[in-house]
Design a protein around this motif. Structure first.
Motif, PDB file in Angstrom:
ATOM      1  N   ARG A 144       0.741  -1.109  -0.021  1.00 41.14           N
ATOM      2  CA  ARG A 144       0.094  -0.135  -0.029  1.00 41.14           C
ATOM      3  C   ARG A 144       0.958   1.479  -0.033  1.00 41.14           C
ATOM      4  NH1 ARG A 144      -3.212  -3.768   2.635  1.00 41.14           N
ATOM      5  NH2 ARG A 144      -5.529  -3.983   1.802  1.00 41.14           N
ATOM      6  N   ARG A 145       2.106   1.158   0.643  1.00 38.18           N
ATOM      7  CA  ARG A 145       2.908   2.225   0.648  1.00 38.18           C
ATOM      8  C   ARG A 145       3.319   2.699  -0.779  1.00 38.18           C
ATOM      9  NH1 ARG A 145       6.232  -0.136   5.718  1.00 38.18           N
ATOM     10  NH2 ARG A 145       4.782   0.683   7.431  1.00 38.18           N
ATOM     11  N   THR A 146       3.898   1.533  -1.583  1.00 39.72           N
ATOM     12  CA  THR A 146       4.168   1.839  -2.783  1.00 39.72           C
ATOM     13  C   THR A 146       2.981   2.114  -3.685  1.00 39.72           C
ATOM     14  OG1 THR A 146       5.624  -0.369  -2.507  1.00 39.72           O
ATOM     15  CG2 THR A 146       5.224   0.346  -4.812  1.00 39.72           C
ATOM     16  N   ALA A 147       1.676   1.638  -3.610  1.00 43.47           N
ATOM     17  CA  ALA A 147       0.923   2.332  -4.218  1.00 43.47           C
ATOM     18  C   ALA A 147       0.405   3.660  -4.112  1.00 43.47           C
ATOM     19  CB  ALA A 147      -0.537   1.305  -3.778  1.00 43.47           C
ATOM     20  N   LEU A 148       0.584   4.252  -2.884  1.00 39.69           N
ATOM     21  CA  LEU A 148       0.229   5.467  -2.387  1.00 39.69           C
ATOM     22  C   LEU A 148       1.220   6.467  -3.187  1.00 39.69           C
ATOM     23  CD1 LEU A 148      -1.367   7.438  -0.979  1.00 39.69           C
ATOM     24  CD2 LEU A 148      -0.161   7.038   1.133  1.00 39.69           C
TER      25      LEU A 148
END
Ligand SMILES: Nc1ncnc2c1ncn2[C@@H]1O[C@H](COP(=O)(O)OP(=O)(O)O)[C@@H](O)[C@H]1O
Ligand SMILES: [Mg+2]
Length: 314
Positions: A144-148
């Motif tokens: 999710r960090r990467t997606a954000l």
């Protein structure tokens, strides 16, 4: 002002037990506090909160608080069976405040699932500025960090701003992981609105000038380093030289949300066309009012009005 402001993070239910046995509730959280102050300062600017909540009574209560502040909650995903984060502020016999959190299982941690990401990408062209914080990154898993951060890159590629507050909380993640992700996020942002105190804990920066230099070395176009009662230090390639903006002298009674309100004051002014120095002056004025009152969200009537920037610009 075209486009909307998107704030991504976790909004919790704040509980304040009273001496008569009742509990006062409110909605709060760093990214949410900034959204509330910004909406109050710029009523014509659509302010959207990006997160996930459950479908329980406490989640519905949080949405009610959001709507009462005219925060758009259409980008807050509902996770069936999920529950929100809560925290209680208790005051002991000596008047010392203690915070107790119930947030490890909150629905916000599961935001940015595939359907939510598609919804965000579909609306991304209308995002004029996106706000992320160290707390937002801390509660997400690596995927999710990467997606954000990929979402942030897209906002930036479309000409939008990406504001980042470092807000380091050691209870949420370890320093090495935080340092690595915060540097990635810093490279992706256009406006770094960092607290020197948090920066010093995370990177061991000796003084504010060194901390600002470190942030600038990551290529941030515009940076404001918040110095508590010392005001802030402005820097970044777009600002050209380092400028110190002092804070008004006030009797601080509760510093909760000082940095969050600073962010709102700064961004409201910059979005209205003010330069970085005027934006920082107003941010310090607003934050001074906030530290002079109890609670994260002070009454709207206690806030200084947004100056009429455009007519004041040279
Ligand atoms: N004691 C104080 N007096 C006046 N202004 C303050 C005081 N504490 C904080 N502020 C204002 O709030 C801003 C943010 O505070 P700071 O403590 O640096 O950030 P954070 O709350 O994120 O840790 C400061 O830049 C300053 O403008
Ligand atoms: Mg802060």
């Amino acid at each position: 002002m075209n486009g909307a402001f998107w704030s991504v993070g976790e909004c919790m239910l704040e509980l304040r037990p009273q001496s008569n046995g009742t509990i006062i509730h409110a909605a709060a959280g760093d990214s949410y506090n900034t959204a509330v102050y910004l909406k109050r300062l710029a009523p014509a600017l659509p302010v959207r909160y990006v997160s996930a909540l459950g479908d329980d009574a406490m989640s519905i209560l949080i949405r009610k608080h959001m709507r009462a502040e005219r925060i758009d909650d259409s980008l807050v995903e509902t996770r069936p069976g999920g529950t929100p984060g809560l925290y209680a502020i208790e005051t002991d016999a000596n008047g010392e405040r203690r915070f107790a959190y119930w947030r490890a299982q909150s629905a916000a941690r599961s935001m940015l699932a595939a359907a939510h990401l598609s919804q965000l990408e579909a609306g991304l062209a209308q995002c004029r500025a996106l706000l992320l914080t160290g707390i937002t990154l801390a509660i997400l898993d690596d995927g999710r960090r990467t997606a954000l951060l990929a979402l942030a890159e897209k906002v930036r590629a479309a000409g939008g701003w990406v504001a980042l507050d470092n807000n380091y909380r050691s209870a949420l993640w370890d320093a090495a992981t935080a340092a690595q992700w915060m540097d990635r996020a810093t490279r992706a942002c256009t406006h770094a609105l960092f607290s020197f105190e948090d920066e010093a804990v995370l990177h061991g920066a000796g003084n504010s000038a060194q901390a600002l230099q470190r942030i600038e070395s990551l290529g941030v176009p515009e940076a404001a380093l918040k110095l508590g009662a010392g005001g802030c230090l402005l820097g970044g390639a777009a600002v050209r030289t380092t400028v110190h903006v002092p804070a008004p002298e006030v009797q601080a009674v509760d510093t909760t949300a000082a940095g969050d309100s600073f962010n709102a004051g700064y961004l409201a002014q910059r979005l209205a066309g003010a330069n970085a120095i005027r934006a920082a002056q107003f941010a310090c004025t607003l934050a001074a009012a906030v530290v002079g009152h109890h609670g994260a969200i002070i009454p709207a009537h206690a806030m200084p009005p947004l100056p009429d920037t455009l007519s004041a610009e040279p």
